[in-house]
Design an enzyme around this catalytic site. Structure first.
Site, short mmCIF file in Angstrom:
data_model
loop_
_atom_site.label_atom_id
_atom_site.label_comp_id
_atom_site.label_asym_id
_atom_site.label_seq_id
_atom_site.Cartn_x
_atom_site.Cartn_y
_atom_site.Cartn_z
N CYS A 285 0.81 -1.22 0.00
CA CYS A 285 0.00 0.00 0.00
C CYS A 285 0.84 1.27 0.00
O CYS A 285 0.47 2.27 -0.59
CB CYS A 285 -0.90 -0.01 1.22
SG CYS A 285 0.02 -0.30 2.73
N GLU A 459 -1.54 2.83 13.02
CA GLU A 459 -1.21 1.52 13.58
C GLU A 459 0.23 1.59 14.10
O GLU A 459 0.97 2.53 13.80
CB GLU A 459 -1.34 0.44 12.51
CG GLU A 459 -2.78 0.31 12.05
CD GLU A 459 -3.11 -0.99 11.34
OE1 GLU A 459 -2.50 -1.27 10.31
OE2 GLU A 459 -4.00 -1.71 11.84
P1 NDP Z 1 -10.34 -4.58 -0.50
O1 NDP Z 1 -10.69 -3.21 -0.12
O2 NDP Z 1 -10.94 -5.16 -1.71
O3 NDP Z 1 -10.65 -5.56 0.71
C1 NDP Z 1 -10.16 -5.36 2.02
C2 NDP Z 1 -10.92 -6.24 2.98
O4 NDP Z 1 -12.23 -5.72 3.15
C3 NDP Z 1 -11.10 -7.67 2.51
O5 NDP Z 1 -11.02 -8.53 3.62
C4 NDP Z 1 -12.48 -7.63 1.92
O6 NDP Z 1 -13.05 -8.91 1.85
C5 NDP Z 1 -13.19 -6.73 2.90
N1 NDP Z 1 -14.40 -6.10 2.39
C6 NDP Z 1 -14.74 -5.84 1.10
N2 NDP Z 1 -15.93 -5.20 1.05
C7 NDP Z 1 -16.35 -5.04 2.34
C8 NDP Z 1 -17.51 -4.44 2.94
N3 NDP Z 1 -18.46 -3.87 2.22
N4 NDP Z 1 -17.61 -4.46 4.29
C9 NDP Z 1 -16.63 -5.00 5.05
N5 NDP Z 1 -15.53 -5.59 4.53
C10 NDP Z 1 -15.38 -5.60 3.19
O7 NDP Z 1 -8.74 -4.57 -0.60
P2 NDP Z 1 -7.78 -5.73 -1.11
O8 NDP Z 1 -7.94 -6.93 -0.26
O9 NDP Z 1 -7.94 -5.85 -2.58
O10 NDP Z 1 -6.36 -5.09 -0.76
C11 NDP Z 1 -5.75 -4.15 -1.56
C12 NDP Z 1 -5.98 -2.74 -1.03
O11 NDP Z 1 -5.60 -2.66 0.33
C13 NDP Z 1 -5.17 -1.71 -1.75
O12 NDP Z 1 -5.92 -0.55 -2.02
C14 NDP Z 1 -4.08 -1.37 -0.76
O13 NDP Z 1 -3.52 -0.11 -0.93
C15 NDP Z 1 -4.78 -1.52 0.54
N6 NDP Z 1 -3.82 -1.77 1.60
C16 NDP Z 1 -3.58 -0.77 2.52
C17 NDP Z 1 -2.63 -0.94 3.49
C18 NDP Z 1 -2.38 0.12 4.52
O14 NDP Z 1 -1.90 -0.21 5.58
N7 NDP Z 1 -2.69 1.37 4.28
C19 NDP Z 1 -1.82 -2.17 3.56
C20 NDP Z 1 -2.19 -3.15 2.59
C21 NDP Z 1 -3.14 -2.93 1.63
P3 NDP Z 1 -12.84 -9.79 0.51
O15 NDP Z 1 -11.50 -9.49 -0.03
O16 NDP Z 1 -12.97 -11.15 1.01
O17 NDP Z 1 -13.92 -9.33 -0.41
#
Ligand code: NDP
Length: 485
Positions: A285, A459
């Site tokens: 990220c 965090e």
């Molecule tokens: P998503 O936003 O697609 O998903 C994140 C989590 O949220 C997953 O567990 C997902 O479940 C869940 N989720 C999705 N929709 C909902 C909802 N409506 N309500 C509650 N939970 C929900 O991200 P990705 O997994 O694709 O990860 C990539 C993204 O994460 C990038 O944008 C990256 O920049 C960010 N990121 C940020 C970090 C930081 O510390 N700032 C570190 C790492 C990544 P599921 O996937 O099972 O649908």
């Protein structure tokens, strides 16, 4: 392989594995080959209920333990994680496709760091005494109650621990929902915590897609939500949490600038750009994906960067020599391929990489675009893959304005040998987590998080305590109570 990749059951609740095959099937795929390596089921309403009820029940006693007692359990869990680092790293490689060369030093190890750090901090959490003449007040630092952690797929073990460790240290219970793409390692974290003495119900893991996360976030018995994910998901989760006025931590996406001045040490700057774009196949990220290079060294920088990318060892992620692995999923690979096509279409120069390898799994070679301009899609949107964009700049004021011209604000980096300039520029960059002559370090001792659309809260570090506890103020009158009538 010491661990069987198929977990004993899908969820870990109230101190034990729990299965409910009524839940939607989730196939876990090894990104390096596309093979299915495990099957789990999404949590049903009954499973979610069990997780919430046991968390609520167990949290009361957990909060009554001393910080030292809670901390001892966390530090014991950290020690177990370190002992099992090899096995946990292998599992993380199966789950994410990231090379073992990375997982063995960056995943369970950083999870253990968080457990150890917050384990140590637990005994130091106190309120304060405020003398008010003869009267006085004091504050009690109290837990929030039941917290929900929702993780992305890039650092499954680390995210579970970065959320779980401070939550537990402060006396909360946590229900953690990993990404459906990488459901395996959070179960191991839960297992290890219980083995270290964590009471049943304090750290529960439930599987599922967005809907399961959504059900947890909207439940009135949940007090706090910590999400690591994309901005669109962050918006939705923040909005539903707001409905219940719940506490939130949002660790979201970025499109961070890495600014390289022409007096920078070229090798260090190239190394920084590699760490800022290609570690974990670019799925980080905080990556500095907009690499602003000052005009005088741009050509030399690009040439040397391309040369060093040639040293990447792309292949079997389990081979310790491999330094570059596949993307996490077919979907993520297609998203990244779409951005690469867009970059070419919009007129950027693809210097190297961006090719799909002719083998099973989700492999793309690391890509460098030169001649990128601020308005191009690849310079504006988060790609979350191994795609680096070089943007040329001439002077300091110009690059600061251009670097800040984004809705995101997670990270920023500067490479220069002029330290006055380094601090001056960093002070003006709109980002929560910054680097000078380095990139992507995330020690647990220092706060991590974003500004603008990249996040809310922090965090790691002592700052995380503020996001997992609340103060109760108690006023104590020593004399008689006065009243107007
Ligand atoms: P998503 O936003 O697609 O998903 C994140 C989590 O949220 C997953 O567990 C997902 O479940 C869940 N989720 C999705 N929709 C909902 C909802 N409506 N309500 C509650 N939970 C929900 O991200 P990705 O997994 O694709 O990860 C990539 C993204 O994460 C990038 O944008 C990256 O920049 C960010 N990121 C940020 C970090 C930081 O510390 N700032 C570190 C790492 C990544 P599921 O996937 O099972 O649908």
């Amino acid at each position: 392989m010491a661990y069987d990749t198929q977990p004993e059951a899908s969820h870990f609740i109230d101190g034990a594995y729990v299965e409910d095959t009524e839940g939607e099937l989730i196939e876990v795929v090894y990104p390096a080959t596309g093979e299915v390596i495990a099957r789990v089921h999404a949590a049903t309403p009954a499973v979610i209920e069990k997780a919430i009820a046991s968390g609520r029940r167990a949290q009361k006693d957990w909060a009554l333990m001393t910080g030292r007692e809670r901390g001892r359990i966390l530090t014991r869990a950290a020690a177990i994680m370190r002992e099992r680092n090899h096995d946990l790293s292998v599992l993380e490689t199966w789950d994410t496709g990231k090379p073992y060369q990375e997982t063995s030093v960056a995943d369970a190890t950083s999870g253990a760091d968080a457990l150890e750090y917050f384990g140590g901090l637990a005994a130091t959490l106190t309120g304060e005494h405020i003398q008010l003449g003869e009267d006085w007040a004091y504050t009690r630092r109290e837990p929030l109650g039941l917290c929900v952690g929702i993780g992305a797929w890039n650092y499954p073990t680390q995210i579970a621990c970065w959320k779980g460790a401070p939550a537990l240290a402060c006396g909360n219970a946590m229900i953690f929902k990993p990404s459906e793409t990488t459901p395996l390692s959070a179960l191991k974290v839960a297992e290890i915590l219980v083995e270290a003495g964590l009471p049943a119900g304090i750290f529960n893991v439930v599987q599922g897609m967005g809907a399961v996360g959504g059900a947890l976030v909207t439940d009135a018995r949940v007090d706090k939500v910590s999400l690591t994910g994309s901005v669109p998901t962050g918006r939705k989760v923040y909005a539903s949490a707001a409905d219940g006025l719940k506490h939130v931590t949002m660790e979201l996406g970025g499109k961070s600038p890495l600014v390289i001045f022409d007096d920078a040490d070229l090798e260090d700057a190239v190394g920084g750009a590699i760490m800022a774009n290609f570690y974990s196949s670019g799925q980080v990220c905080s990556n500095g994906t907009r690499v602003f290079v000052q005009k005088g060294i741009r050509e030399r920088f690009v040439a040397r960067l391309a040369e060093r990318l040639g040293n990447a060892v792309i292949g079997d992620p389990m081979d310790p020599e491999t330094s570059f692995g596949p993307l996490v999923s077919a979907r993520q690979m297609e998203i990244v391929q779409g951005y690469i096509a867009k970059g070419v279409e919009e007129g950027a120069t693809l210097v190297t990489g961006g090719e799909r390898l002719d083998k099973p799994g989700f492999w793309l070679t690391p890509a460098i675009f030169d001649g990128v301009t601020d308005d191009m899609t690849i310079a504006r949107e988060e790609i979350f893959g191994p795609v680096l964009s070089v943007l040329e700049f001439e002077n300091e004021d110009e690059v600061i304005a251009r670097a800040n011209d984004t809705e995101f604000g997670l990270s920023a980096g500067v490479f220069t040998q002029d330290f006055a300039r380094a601090h001056r520029v960093i002070a003006q960059l709109e980002a929560g987590t910054c680097f000078i002559n380095s990139y992507n370090d995330a020690p647990v001792e220092a706060p991590f998080g974003g500004v603008k659309m990249s996040g809310v809260g922090r965090e790691n570090s002592k700052a995380a305590v503020e996001h997992y506890s609340q103060l109760k103020t108690v006023f104590v009158r020593m004399g008689h109570m006065e009243a107007p009538f």
